[in-house]
Design a protein around this motif. Structure first.
Motif, PDB file in Angstrom:
ATOM      1  N   GLU A 272       0.625  -1.262   0.014  1.00 29.62           N
ATOM      2  CA  GLU A 272       0.020   0.133  -0.165  1.00 29.62           C
ATOM      3  C   GLU A 272       0.801   1.125   0.057  1.00 29.62           C
ATOM      4  OE1 GLU A 272      -3.309   0.320  -0.248  1.00 29.62           O
ATOM      5  OE2 GLU A 272      -4.050  -1.827   0.569  1.00 29.62           O
ATOM      6  N   GLY A 273       1.763   1.210   0.821  1.00 30.41           N
ATOM      7  CA  GLY A 273       2.835   2.342   0.967  1.00 30.41           C
ATOM      8  C   GLY A 273       3.504   2.438  -0.505  1.00 30.41           C
ATOM      9  N   LEU A 274       3.816   1.578  -1.212  1.00 29.84           N
ATOM     10  CA  LEU A 274       4.474   1.540  -2.628  1.00 29.84           C
ATOM     11  C   LEU A 274       3.459   2.151  -3.645  1.00 29.84           C
ATOM     12  CD1 LEU A 274       6.588  -1.785  -2.778  1.00 29.84           C
ATOM     13  CD2 LEU A 274       7.498   0.524  -2.726  1.00 29.84           C
ATOM     14  N   TRP A 275       2.300   1.893  -3.462  1.00 30.14           N
ATOM     15  CA  TRP A 275       1.181   2.497  -4.396  1.00 30.14           C
ATOM     16  C   TRP A 275       1.252   4.129  -4.341  1.00 30.14           C
ATOM     17  CZ3 TRP A 275       0.628  -0.912  -7.857  1.00 30.14           C
ATOM     18  CH2 TRP A 275       0.505  -1.980  -7.691  1.00 30.14           C
ATOM     19  N   SER A 276       1.700   4.738  -3.242  1.00 30.60           N
ATOM     20  CA  SER A 276       1.621   6.112  -2.981  1.00 30.60           C
ATOM     21  C   SER A 276       2.861   6.503  -3.415  1.00 30.60           C
ATOM     22  CB  SER A 276       1.384   6.405  -1.290  1.00 30.60           C
ATOM     23  OG  SER A 276       0.362   6.089  -0.674  1.00 30.60           O
ATOM     24  N   HIS A 304      13.326   1.492  -7.718  1.00 21.17           N
ATOM     25  CA  HIS A 304      13.008   1.292  -6.288  1.00 21.17           C
ATOM     26  C   HIS A 304      13.833   0.139  -5.761  1.00 21.17           C
ATOM     27  CE1 HIS A 304      10.822  -0.961  -3.228  1.00 21.17           C
ATOM     28  NE2 HIS A 304      10.630   0.370  -2.563  1.00 21.17           N
ATOM     29  N   ASN A 305      13.911  -0.858  -6.582  1.00 25.44           N
ATOM     30  CA  ASN A 305      14.720  -1.899  -6.046  1.00 25.44           C
ATOM     31  C   ASN A 305      16.033  -1.870  -6.072  1.00 25.44           C
ATOM     32  OD1 ASN A 305      12.244  -3.189  -6.173  1.00 25.44           O
ATOM     33  ND2 ASN A 305      12.581  -4.541  -8.207  1.00 25.44           N
ATOM     34  N   HIS A 306      16.798  -0.755  -6.713  1.00 22.63           N
ATOM     35  CA  HIS A 306      18.238  -0.371  -6.703  1.00 22.63           C
ATOM     36  C   HIS A 306      18.433   0.801  -5.666  1.00 22.63           C
ATOM     37  CE1 HIS A 306      18.400  -2.940 -10.269  1.00 22.63           C
ATOM     38  NE2 HIS A 306      19.771  -3.085  -9.779  1.00 22.63           N
ATOM     39  N   GLY A 307      17.285   1.318  -4.759  1.00 23.94           N
ATOM     40  CA  GLY A 307      17.391   2.397  -4.038  1.00 23.94           C
ATOM     41  C   GLY A 307      18.445   2.152  -2.739  1.00 23.94           C
ATOM     42  N   HIS A 308      18.628   0.804  -2.479  1.00 26.04           N
ATOM     43  CA  HIS A 308      19.499   0.825  -1.271  1.00 26.04           C
ATOM     44  C   HIS A 308      21.005   1.072  -1.858  1.00 26.04           C
ATOM     45  CE1 HIS A 308      19.216  -3.188  -3.534  1.00 26.04           C
ATOM     46  NE2 HIS A 308      20.455  -3.265  -2.848  1.00 26.04           N
ATOM     47  N   LEU A 309      21.313   0.881  -3.005  1.00 27.97           N
ATOM     48  CA  LEU A 309      22.678   1.237  -3.335  1.00 27.97           C
ATOM     49  C   LEU A 309      23.171   2.647  -3.514  1.00 27.97           C
ATOM     50  CD1 LEU A 309      22.671  -1.329  -6.339  1.00 27.97           C
ATOM     51  CD2 LEU A 309      23.471  -1.644  -4.204  1.00 27.97           C
ATOM     52  N   HIS A 310      24.242   3.013  -3.578  1.00 30.18           N
ATOM     53  CA  HIS A 310      24.774   4.177  -4.021  1.00 30.18           C
ATOM     54  C   HIS A 310      24.455   4.854  -5.220  1.00 30.18           C
ATOM     55  CE1 HIS A 310      27.808   7.466  -4.680  1.00 30.18           C
ATOM     56  NE2 HIS A 310      27.910   7.764  -3.635  1.00 30.18           N
TER      57      HIS A 310
END
Length: 347
Positions: A272-276, A304-310
């Protein structure tokens, strides 16, 4: 984007940086894969020319030339390496065509083509990757995104209707034909016990309609068997009980999260948070066409799936995906004389 500054000084430095990312282990012929290549003179736009010795012998010619962009989606582009490097950096910042055109000093129509090219490459190499699966704890949910025929005047005429009003709000289950294509979202929860675990990995699919027959092959392909599967009580997910540990929350009764006796937290709040977040991203485009909705969603999914990377690691992962694409999917879209059927466009 500050790590790009040294490479944005001239076309040669930009071309050298892009070449290093495309061939980190040394230049190889894009046609035969041989590393027996000889550097030749540069092109006027800074790209390096190479001669493949193997291809020259095979063809019985003196030279078999290729450049840094041969057999890539950039091969037919008129933009210089410096311009492409800047556009890709702005693309990663989730800007729309108008903002990219203003920042890169190019025409807005050119920026739109660049966005479609990059989004199409990500869709083909990352989104359609059959080896990417979700496991352990997976949440599923669906939402509906308003998307019509923006920029496609002939499509409006073909439906013999007036242009759709912007901001229209329809309640209930919708379909692509109604102007609100459904999106299926699957998200693997982050493992909180592992501090080095990546962020929640998401898979988003634009659909023509939301039915069990539509979503069943997607879930079977993208979620490993035996995983814990969390949804609401919408009956389209009933088939998952056979292969997954399916648990539901009853939104109609005001239940949005609970903890089962085994300690498992049952909810769909991650999705649900990802929809926002997705809607905030799509709002940047000031209306979106159904023809390109799945490409924009693929860009959000990748970033989003690579958001944890630099930022630099994400940028280099983007380029590796872009250079590995064949471009067949986007060419199939671009050479259609009319809008592709949704079943072909989204799959």
């Amino acid at each position: 984007m500050k790590h790009l500054i040294p490479y944005l000084q001239d076309d040669q430095k930009a071309a050298d940086y892009l070449r290093q990312l495309r061939w980190p282990d040394g230049v190889q012929c894009p046609r035969c894969g041989s590393d027996a290549v000889e550097p030749r003179e540069r092109c006027a736009n800074g790209l390096q020319r190479f001669n493949c010795v193997h291809c020259a012998v095979r063809l019985g010619q003196q030279f078999a030339m290729f450049t840094d962009w041969t057999s890539s989606i950039f091969e037919e582009s008129k933009l210089s390496p410096l311009e492409w490097l800047l556009v890709m950096g702005l693309w990663q910042l989730k800007l729309n065509a108008t903002e990219i055109a203003a920042a890169a000093d190019i025409q807005e129509r050119t920026a739109q083509r660049c966005i479609n090219l990059l989004d199409g490459g990500i869709y083909e190499t990352y989104h359609l990757d059959p080896t990417r699966q979700l496991e352990h704890q997976v949440e599923a949910d669906e939402c509906y995104q308003s998307a019509g025929s923006k920029g496609l005047a002939r499509e409006v005429e073909r439906h013999e209707r007036a242009p759709r009003q912007r901001g229209i709000q329809l309640r209930g289950r919708a379909t692509a034909e109604m102007g609100r294509p459904p999106l299926l979202g699957l998200v693997q929860r982050r493992d909180k016990t592992d501090q080095d675990a990546p962020a929640a990995q998401v898979y988003l699919e634009v659909l023509e309609n939301v039915r069990s027959a539509t979503i069943k092959p997607i879930i079977a392909a993208k979620v490993k068997g035996g995983a814990q599967f969390f949804t609401d009580e919408y009956n389209i997910y009933h088939f998952t009980k056979a292969d997954y540990d399916h648990r539901t929350v009853n939104h109609g009764a005001g239940e949005y999260a609970r903890r089962d006796p085994d300690g498992t937290c049952v909810h769909c709040n991650t999705m649900e948070g990802l929809w926002s977040s997705l809607r905030n991203f799509l709002d940047r485009f000031k209306g979106i066409s159904q023809r390109f909705l799945h490409l924009r969603v693929a860009r959000y999914e990748f970033l989003h799936n690579h958001g944890h990377l630099h930022w630099r690691q994400t940028f280099e992962a983007t380029l590796r995906s872009i250079f590995s694409t064949t471009g067949d999917y986007l060419r199939r879209m671009a050479h259609q004389h009319r809008r592709m059927p949704l079943t072909l466009c989204y799959r």
